[in-house]
Every structure is written in structure tokens, then in C-alpha cells.
Design a protein around this motif. Structure first.
Motif, PDB file in Angstrom:
ATOM      1  N   TYR B  26      26.930 -12.441  84.908  1.00  0.00           N
ATOM      2  CA  TYR B  26      25.952 -11.748  84.067  1.00  0.00           C
ATOM      3  C   TYR B  26      25.311 -12.742  83.083  1.00  0.00           C
ATOM      4  O   TYR B  26      24.088 -12.790  82.924  1.00  0.00           O
ATOM      5  CB  TYR B  26      26.644 -10.597  83.324  1.00  0.00           C
ATOM      6  N   ASP B  27      26.183 -13.573  82.449  1.00  0.00           N
ATOM      7  CA  ASP B  27      25.671 -14.577  81.510  1.00  0.00           C
ATOM      8  C   ASP B  27      24.727 -15.545  82.208  1.00  0.00           C
ATOM      9  O   ASP B  27      23.689 -15.932  81.665  1.00  0.00           O
ATOM     10  CB  ASP B  27      26.831 -15.367  80.889  1.00  0.00           C
ATOM     11  N   ALA B  28      25.122 -15.950  83.426  1.00  0.00           N
ATOM     12  CA  ALA B  28      24.304 -16.908  84.174  1.00  0.00           C
ATOM     13  C   ALA B  28      22.921 -16.319  84.442  1.00  0.00           C
ATOM     14  O   ALA B  28      21.903 -16.984  84.238  1.00  0.00           O
ATOM     15  CB  ALA B  28      24.990 -17.268  85.486  1.00  0.00           C
ATOM     16  N   PRO B  36      13.817 -20.337  81.856  1.00  0.00           N
ATOM     17  CA  PRO B  36      13.414 -20.826  83.176  1.00  0.00           C
ATOM     18  C   PRO B  36      13.142 -22.333  83.199  1.00  0.00           C
ATOM     19  O   PRO B  36      13.160 -22.941  84.264  1.00  0.00           O
ATOM     20  CB  PRO B  36      12.125 -20.029  83.464  1.00  0.00           C
ATOM     21  N   ASP B  37      12.918 -22.934  82.021  1.00  0.00           N
ATOM     22  CA  ASP B  37      12.625 -24.372  82.002  1.00  0.00           C
ATOM     23  C   ASP B  37      13.874 -25.242  82.143  1.00  0.00           C
ATOM     24  O   ASP B  37      13.789 -26.412  82.486  1.00  0.00           O
ATOM     25  CB  ASP B  37      11.936 -24.754  80.676  1.00  0.00           C
ATOM     26  N   LEU B  38      15.026 -24.643  81.853  1.00  0.00           N
ATOM     27  CA  LEU B  38      16.250 -25.442  81.943  1.00  0.00           C
ATOM     28  C   LEU B  38      16.680 -25.566  83.403  1.00  0.00           C
ATOM     29  O   LEU B  38      16.432 -24.659  84.200  1.00  0.00           O
ATOM     30  CB  LEU B  38      17.376 -24.786  81.152  1.00  0.00           C
ATOM     31  N   SER B  39      17.353 -26.684  83.709  1.00  0.00           N
ATOM     32  CA  SER B  39      17.814 -26.890  85.085  1.00  0.00           C
ATOM     33  C   SER B  39      18.850 -25.822  85.444  1.00  0.00           C
ATOM     34  O   SER B  39      19.834 -25.624  84.721  1.00  0.00           O
ATOM     35  CB  SER B  39      18.396 -28.296  85.207  1.00  0.00           C
ATOM     36  N   ALA B  40      18.621 -25.151  86.585  1.00  0.00           N
ATOM     37  CA  ALA B  40      19.535 -24.082  87.012  1.00  0.00           C
ATOM     38  C   ALA B  40      20.933 -24.650  87.234  1.00  0.00           C
ATOM     39  O   ALA B  40      21.936 -24.011  86.917  1.00  0.00           O
ATOM     40  CB  ALA B  40      19.007 -23.444  88.282  1.00  0.00           C
ATOM     41  N   SER B  46      27.474 -25.219  83.318  1.00  0.00           N
ATOM     42  CA  SER B  46      27.998 -24.932  81.968  1.00  0.00           C
ATOM     43  C   SER B  46      28.738 -23.606  81.933  1.00  0.00           C
ATOM     44  O   SER B  46      29.741 -23.471  81.239  1.00  0.00           O
ATOM     45  CB  SER B  46      26.865 -24.855  80.961  1.00  0.00           C
ATOM     46  N   LEU B  47      28.240 -22.618  82.684  1.00  0.00           N
ATOM     47  CA  LEU B  47      28.832 -21.287  82.575  1.00  0.00           C
ATOM     48  C   LEU B  47      29.988 -21.051  83.545  1.00  0.00           C
ATOM     49  O   LEU B  47      30.857 -20.239  83.284  1.00  0.00           O
ATOM     50  CB  LEU B  47      27.754 -20.221  82.787  1.00  0.00           C
ATOM     51  N   PHE B  48      29.978 -21.757  84.663  1.00  0.00           N
ATOM     52  CA  PHE B  48      31.014 -21.494  85.679  1.00  0.00           C
ATOM     53  C   PHE B  48      32.200 -22.464  85.605  1.00  0.00           C
ATOM     54  O   PHE B  48      33.284 -22.142  86.045  1.00  0.00           O
ATOM     55  CB  PHE B  48      30.424 -21.578  87.096  1.00  0.00           C
ATOM     56  N   ILE B  49      31.949 -23.667  85.119  1.00  0.00           N
ATOM     57  CA  ILE B  49      33.020 -24.667  85.151  1.00  0.00           C
ATOM     58  C   ILE B  49      33.718 -24.687  83.800  1.00  0.00           C
ATOM     59  O   ILE B  49      33.108 -24.996  82.776  1.00  0.00           O
ATOM     60  CB  ILE B  49      32.458 -26.059  85.500  1.00  0.00           C
ATOM     61  N   HIS B  50      35.007 -24.372  83.814  1.00  0.00           N
ATOM     62  CA  HIS B  50      35.733 -24.272  82.553  1.00  0.00           C
ATOM     63  C   HIS B  50      36.713 -25.409  82.347  1.00  0.00           C
ATOM     64  O   HIS B  50      37.435 -25.450  81.375  1.00  0.00           O
ATOM     65  CB  HIS B  50      36.476 -22.937  82.471  1.00  0.00           C
ATOM     66  N   GLN B  51      36.814 -26.308  83.327  1.00  0.00           N
ATOM     67  CA  GLN B  51      37.640 -27.485  83.098  1.00  0.00           C
ATOM     68  C   GLN B  51      37.094 -28.675  83.878  1.00  0.00           C
ATOM     69  O   GLN B  51      36.476 -28.504  84.937  1.00  0.00           O
ATOM     70  CB  GLN B  51      39.106 -27.235  83.457  1.00  0.00           C
ATOM     71  N   LEU B  52      37.360 -29.853  83.328  1.00  0.00           N
ATOM     72  CA  LEU B  52      36.740 -31.072  83.835  1.00  0.00           C
ATOM     73  C   LEU B  52      37.025 -31.311  85.314  1.00  0.00           C
ATOM     74  O   LEU B  52      36.154 -31.734  86.068  1.00  0.00           O
ATOM     75  CB  LEU B  52      37.249 -32.246  82.997  1.00  0.00           C
TER      76      LEU B  52
END
Lengths: 293, 452
Positions: B26-28, B36-40, B46-52
Motif C-alpha cells: 500500500y505504501d509503495a 512519479p519523478d522518483l525512480s520506481a 526503500s520500502l521492501f528491503i528491511h535489511q542490508l
């Protein structure tokens, strides 16, 4: 409120913090979604500094909770002021018990600790939970309610919800892993050592008195040192100290043969210093050969 | 971003064990619409990956799903190039190959010198050969190695190694070359994985390459660091696993007896609550590691685990062996393992034939060292059990197992190889409390939980 990552990077730069585009985007999204941001990375890359700069840039009041082993709710969230409650009891010997009972557990006898303070604050707040990895796992679980809903529960008072949702920044040195539950509630940002160009700009803004030549030399040298297998790599603040140390000794440029005694500003373990000294001889010969060519 | 692509991406990431909640999706969506200007790619990462450690998996999945549909491969290479910018600005001069390439009609690295352009690096990889290998059913590492061999990679790195050793390469050039090496291997692995995913029509090959499930011997330097950091975390958890004795503590269970005792001083009133907590058990640990060539990569991790756990034990002794035993306890109390490796090399050359002899080792242990070890000790043996057709002398391990509390054996070989003719693990198994297969980080985690 900033309207784009570039805008955010610009206001942070005004506060003396240089951030790269990817990190700025991540942080910007965390701000836009009003989600906590978990910043991880090696010691000395500027995690806490980022939070401090963000608080200044966003004109938010900074409330900081430094975590350590054994940190519990009574030190992080609230405690009852027992002495004051006792005094109240002593004064009220003749009063009706039902009145006193309700009164004793009111906000008047509540001692706010940083987390509660950030919830109750009327002005916008940035809550920095520093070095969360040092705290215990129970404390981490306790934080979930605050991170997700911006509220806390106190058994005697019920649930307290924040008036203005605090921006939460958590930092970690990665000495232990967090639960998926905590990670899921946060936007994750990994900071690493800055690139050569960025480190030069950082040094330039923190120590403008240094000559360009010295800045360039020091940053190139530190970038080289960070490639060595050392126990503790030099942080950005140590780079600044090192450059200032050379400046104090009135060195105009960095000369490999002339660094003995100054290396302890950069490295903190004798073994690391010994390793570097050994490597310095090689670098010195290489530099000489290059000059001859 | 196309909704169908987003759903496929989420599904793929979930299959390769990345947790993505509905809230994340939902956040994504919100962010993709609002900015829309930011890279998808950046938004979703940023939103899906929670660890390195999930970063590289995301990159591969993105390349397979979105990279293809938006022909984004060039963008990816530029990303990679920007990440490797430091030190990658050399003049690209070759230093001359040593030996004749045996490439199968492809491009030979030895003819290229130091390749500076990443897109050039990816062009080096022969796609047809890769497809042929990916369909052959060979092990992933073998496939990578044969592609590298086709490229003359090994001759190429040897020539650089030699040049560095004789001082013809500066530190900067050497570092730049190392970067090139890493990115070539990474690129080959990525492409091979992508091919396998397509051929299998499943994400299973990607899951198998997760650092937690890969054989410890085939980990890259970055993955080794990941495993080590996980070991540190397990060790921290294990180190606080309680024993059976109690002591006063600032938190824990309420200590009624102490509270009552203290309240007597104040006329029965309670002012302070006292707590107590269990204190960790403190047995003795003896570690016995086979350091013959086949075992080197496993020893590193076991020693690291033991080092992290040292606070839990009253006494730890570490022995290395090949065909005789030597004690290295003093060397390992340092997080820097290079001294241990050096010790293995120098001692191994001086004293040993290089072939393991378990019988002789247990004999030596039983006769010379066992009397110094407490009966509450735990012995951990790390070895593959390959005895090179020497007598197994199992009476000695029987004697050891009687004297001490537990013998645990960690074997990096797969259990079906335990029955090979020169393997004595079957003979020794009956004297061990338990034999564990220990070939990947997840195995090591399981063993750490069970043993310590």
C-alpha cells in the motif's frame, strides 16, 4: 516539510550534513509516510549526526533516548513519583479513600521519561532512539506499539496517543539483529563510509581552514586506509581530527614518510597502527617512483 | 509502474524469503503515485528491503522482472559502475598474459588486460555457453568455475597476482584489479542465476544461493562477513542462555525471600523490590579442528563461533590437527584470524604430512591431553572423517567419550558421502553424542543452538 529528496538534501546541507541521493530518497520516503527510520551502518559514519541535523532542519524538538543493556520501561517511558505519592498520602489522612485512590495515579504523579515526553509533547518532536542494538529484546518488543501507532499504554492511565506524531529515528551499530516485526515497521537506511568526493566536501564544510591540497591528500589517504583489513576503520570524525592534527603541525600536504605519531589520531588499536605503518613504507616507495616518472 | 509488474515483483520477492506486508505494498503504491519523478526502483527498494543482506537478492529479482521488461540492464550497469567508481579509473593497461588461453571461441581475459568498462565486462560472458551449462544440471559453483575457466580468468588473475608479488603493481592498481575481479565474478553469477531462474521457471535457484544456505566453502568475502555477523548475533543470544544457579540482579524474577529479609529491617514495610536471575552455565569446551586443506574454510567459521562464545565457558581449549595435534588456544583469543591462518600454514608445513589421520590424533589426545580435561567438558570435533585409509583406532575415541560429558562431531560433508571407503565417521559415530552435518551457515546456526 520538504517536497523532494533533493529539497531534503539541500536543507540537510544547510545544517552541515551532506547526504547522497539514495539515502536522501529513503529518508524522504520515511518522512512522507510518517514511518520510523532505522539507520544502520558501521560506527562513525554519521548516523546520529543525521538525526540531529534532521531535527534542526525540520525545526523539531529533539528528544534522545540512549539505549543500553538493562534499559527498561521505568527509565524509557514512565515511572510513578513514589515519594510524592507518599507525601500526598500523609497529608490526606482525613480525606475519603476513594478520592485519594483516583488522585494518586493521575498525571501529577507521573514522571515522564523520553518516550512519554515525545508522545505528550505539543510541539513537533524528533525522537532519536540511539544504539537500539545495545538494548534488550524485551525493550525492542515494547517499542513496537510506539513505532506502529504512535501510542503507548500505561496500565493505570490507559492508552496515550501522541498529539503530533513524533518522527522516530532509530540507530544501530549492528551488534545484534532485530526482529522482523521491528524491521517491518521501519524504513531501512544503511549508511556507509562516504565516497572520496563527499568526504572532501564534508571536511571542507567542517574545517574550512584546511588547505585544498591537504584535504585532498588526507581523504585519499583515508580511503586507502579503509581498504586495509583493520579491526576498526577510521570514521569521518577521525578523518577530520587527523586533518586538523596535520594542520596543527603545519603540514601543507600529506607525506607518507612523515606520519609517525599522527596515526594514533586516525586509528585506535596499536595492532592497526602497526599494520598501517608497515604498509606506509610500500606506499612511500610507490609515491617516490611515481614522482620520478 | 505497471501494476502487473509490481505484483510479479512482490510475489518473486516473497518467494525468495523477503517479507513484504500488505501495508508495504500500500505504501509503495502511495509513493509511486505521489512521486512519479522518483525512480520506481529506489522507492520499492526503500520500502521492501528491511535489511542490508537482502539488497543483492532485490537487484537480481529486479533485473529478471523489471530489467527485462524495461530493458534496464544498461541502467543497472551504470549503477554498478558508479558504486565501483573509486579506484576504477586506471588506464586499463594490460600487464600481459602468462600462458595460452583455452577459451572456447569466446573472448579471453588475458588478451584484455585490466578491463575498465563494466558493460565491456558483461559482454565478455558467452551467453550460449552459459545456456548450455545452465541446462546441464551441474552444481552452481562448478558452472561459475567453468565459465571463468573459459574466459581464461584463472590465468589472468594469476598474472596479476605474480605482478603484484614482484612489485610491478602498485597498491592502487592492485585494488582496482580486485574490484574488477569481484565485479566480473558477480556479473557471471548474476547472469547465470537469471538464466537458471528462467530455465527452471521458478525462484528456487535464487533461494539456494542465499548466504544462509550456501556451502561455507563457496562464500564470497561479503557473504563471509554476513555469516560472521550472524554468528556474533547467535553467540550473543546463546551467551545469555541461563544455567540453573541464581544470583541477585537488577532485573529478572522477584526474589521474595530477599524482599522479606530486607523488610524486617524496616518494620515489615517494603521499600525496594529485589530481583534474581539465573547465571549462565560454565562448562569446559575442547575444540578439535581438522585443518587439512579440504577443511580450511569451515575451520574459520567454527573458530569464529567459539571465539564469540568464549564468555560462556569457564575454560576453552582449541587444538588443530592433521596427523598430529597442536594447541592454538593462545592464538584464537583475538578477533583477527589472520594469525591463526598463518599458524596453520607454518605448522602444517613443518610437522605434518598433510593427510589427516584421525586414529593417531585421538590416540594422542587420549594419552597426553585427556587427563587435564574435566569430566564436565564438551568435546567438539570438526572434521570430514576422511582418514586416508589409515587405521581408525576407535578404542581411543571410546576412551575419550567415556571420560567427558559429550562428544559432538561437526561434519561439512553431505551425509551420503559418509559411507565412502576412506571415511571413518561411521566407526566413530557410535561414540559421539551426536554427529551434525555442518556445511552452511544455517547448519552452523542449528548446531550452535543444539550444542551450546
Amino acid at each position: 516539510m520538504q517536497t523532494s529528496p533533493l529539497d531534503l538534501a539541500r536543507v540537510l546541507e544547510e545544517e552541515g550534513y551532506l547526504i547522497d541521493q539514495e539515502a536522501a530518497t529513503t529518508l524522504f520516503l520515511a518522512l512522507a509516510l510518517e514511518k520510523p527510520c532505522l539507520i544502520e551502518g558501521p560506527a562513525g559514519v554519521g548516523k546520529t549526526q543525521l538525526a540531529l541535523a534532521l531535527a534542526r532542519a525540520q525545526k523539531r524538538k529533539l528528544i534522545r533516548l540512549q539505549c543500553y543493556e538493562g534499559l527498561d520501561i521505568s527509565k524509557a517511558l514512565y515511572d510513578w513519583n513514589y515519594a510524592k505519592q507518599l507525601l500526598r498520602l500523609q497529608l490526606a489522612k482525613t480525606e475519603d479513600w476513594n478520592d485519594i485512590k483516583a488522585d494518586l495515579f493521575s498525571e501529577e504523579f507521573l514522571l515522564s521519561r523520553p518516550l512519554l515526553e515525545s508522545i505528550l509533547s505539543a510541539e513537533p518532536v524528533l525522537l532519536l532512539i540511539d544504539e537500539l542494538d545495545k538494548s534488550d529484546e524485551e525493550f525492542e518488543s515494547f517499542l513496537l506499539e510506539l513505532l506502529a501507532e504512535g501510542q503507548v499504554s500505561i496500565p493505570e492511565l490507559g492508552t496515550l496517543t501522541s498529539k503530533s506524531k513524533p518522527m522516530v529515528i532509530l540507530t544501530s551499530n549492528n551488534s545484534r539483529d532485530f526482529s522482523d516485526a521491528l524491521r517491518r515497521r521501519c524504513i531501512h537506511l544503511y549508511l556507509t563510509y562516504p565516497s572520496l568526493e563527499r568526504e572532501i566536501s564534508i571536511l571542507n564544510s567542517h574545517a574550512p581552514e584546511l588547505s585544498k591540497r591537504l584535504l585532498q591528500d588526507v581523504c585519499e589517504f583515508v580511503a586507502k586506509v579503509r581498504r586495509l583489513p583493520l579491526q576498526k576503520l577510521p570514521s569521518v570524525s577521525e578523518t577530520i581530527d587527523f586533518a586538523q592534527a596535520l594542520n596543527t603541525l603545519q603540514r601543507e600536504e600529506l607525506n607518507y614518510g612523515n606520519l609517525m605519531g599522527t596515526l594514533s589520531v586516525l586509528l585506535k588499536y596499536p595492532k592497526d597502527i602497526a599494520k598501517l605503518e608497515e604498509r606506509l613504507k610500500k606506499w612511500e616507495t610507490e609515491a617516490l617512483q611515481r614522482r620520478e616518472q | 509502474m505497471d501494476g502487473w509488474v509490481l505484483i510479479r515483483l512482490v510475489d518473486a520477492l516473497r518467494q525468495v524469503s523477503i517479507l513484504i506486508s500488505s501495508q508495504d505494498i500500500y505504501d509503495a503504491q502511495t509513493c509511486l503515485v505521489r512521486y512519479p519523478d522518483l525512480s520506481a526502483k529506489l522507492i520499492l527498494k526503500s520500502l521492501f528491503i528491511h535489511q542490508l543482506q537482502d539488497d543483492s537478492v532485490f537487484e537480481t529479482v529486479w533485473r529478471v522482472i523489471v530489467g527485462n521488461s524495461e530493458s534496464d540492464a544498461q541502467g543497472y550497469l551504470q549503477d554498478l559502475a558508479s558504486k565501483n567508481e573509486i579506484g576504477d579509473n586506471s588506464d586499463g593497461r594490460g600487464i600481459g598474459g602468462q600462458g595460452v588461453g583455452r577459451g572456447s571461441g569466446g573472448i579471453s581475459l588475458t588478451a584484455q588486460g585490466n578491463i575498465e568498462d563494466l558493460s565491456q565486462r558483461s559482454n565478455l560472458i558467452p551467453i550460449s555457453r552459459m545456456e548450455e551449462l545452465a541446462g546441464s544440471g551441474a552444481e552452481f559453483e562448478e558452472m561459475v568455475q567453468s565459465i571463468l575457466a573459459d574466459l581464461d580468468y584463472y590465468t589472468w588473475i594469476n598474472s596479476f597476482d605474480l605482478a603484484f608479488q614482484r612489485g610491478a603493481l602498485s597498491d592502487d592498481e592492485w585494488h582496482c584489479h580486485q574490484n574488477t575481479r569481484t565485479s566480473i565474478v558477480r556479473e557471471i553469477r548474476q547472469q547465470l542465476l537469471m538464466l537458471q531462474v528462467k530455465l527452471d521457471n521458478s525462484w528456487e535457484p535464487l533461494v539456494r544461493q542465499h548466504w544462509l544456505y550456501k556451502p561455507l566453502s563457496s562464500l564470497s568475502e561479503d557473504e563471509k562477513e554476513l555469516v560472521k555477523s550472524s554468528i556474533r548475533k547467535w553467540a550473543r543470544k546463546l551467551a545469555i542462555r541461563p544455567g540453573s544457579r541464581w544470583k541477585s540482579y537488577y532485573k529478572g524474577t522477584i526474589d521474595i525471600a530477599k524482599i522479606v529479609r530486607q523488610s524486617v529491617q524496616w518494620d515489615g514495610r517494603l521499600f525496594h523490590l529485589s530481583y534474581r536471575a539465573r547465571i549462565p552455565r560454565a562448562p569446559e569446551l575442547v575444540v578439535l579442528c581438522d585443518v587439512s586443506n579440504s577443511m580450511a574454510s569451515f575451520v574459520e567459521f567454527l573458530i569464529y563461533l567459539v571465539t564469540c562464545l568464549r564468555a560462556r565457558f569457564r575454560k576453552i581449549r582449541v587444538f588443530f590437527f592433521i596427523d598430529s595435534v597442536w594447541e592454538v588456544t593462545d592464538f584464537i583469543w583475538d578477533n583477527d584470524l589472520s594469525e591463526v591462518k598463518q599458524e596453520i600454514r607454518s605448522w602444517g608445513h613443518k610437522v605434518s604430512s598433510g593427510f589427516s589421520d584421525y586414529g593417531a590424533v585421538f590416540k594422542e589426545l587420549a594419552e597426553n591431553i585427556l587427563h587435564e580435561v574435566s569430566s564436565r567438558a564438551i568435546l567438539i570435533v570438526l572434521g570430514d572423517g576422511k582418514n586416508n585409509y589409515r587405521p581408525n583406532q576407535s578404542e581411543y575415541i571410546a576412551q575419550i567419550s567415556e571420560k567427558i560429558r559429550n562428544v559432538f562431531w561437526l561434519n561439512p560433508l553431505d551425509s551420503k558421502l559418509w559411507n565412502e571407503p576412506d571415511n571413518v565417521i561411521k566407526e566413530y559415530q557410535k561414540y559421539c553424542s551426536k554427529v551434525y552435518r555442518c556445511s552452511s551457515a544455517s547448519d552452523l546456526q542449528r548446531v550452535a543452538k543444539a550444542v551450546f
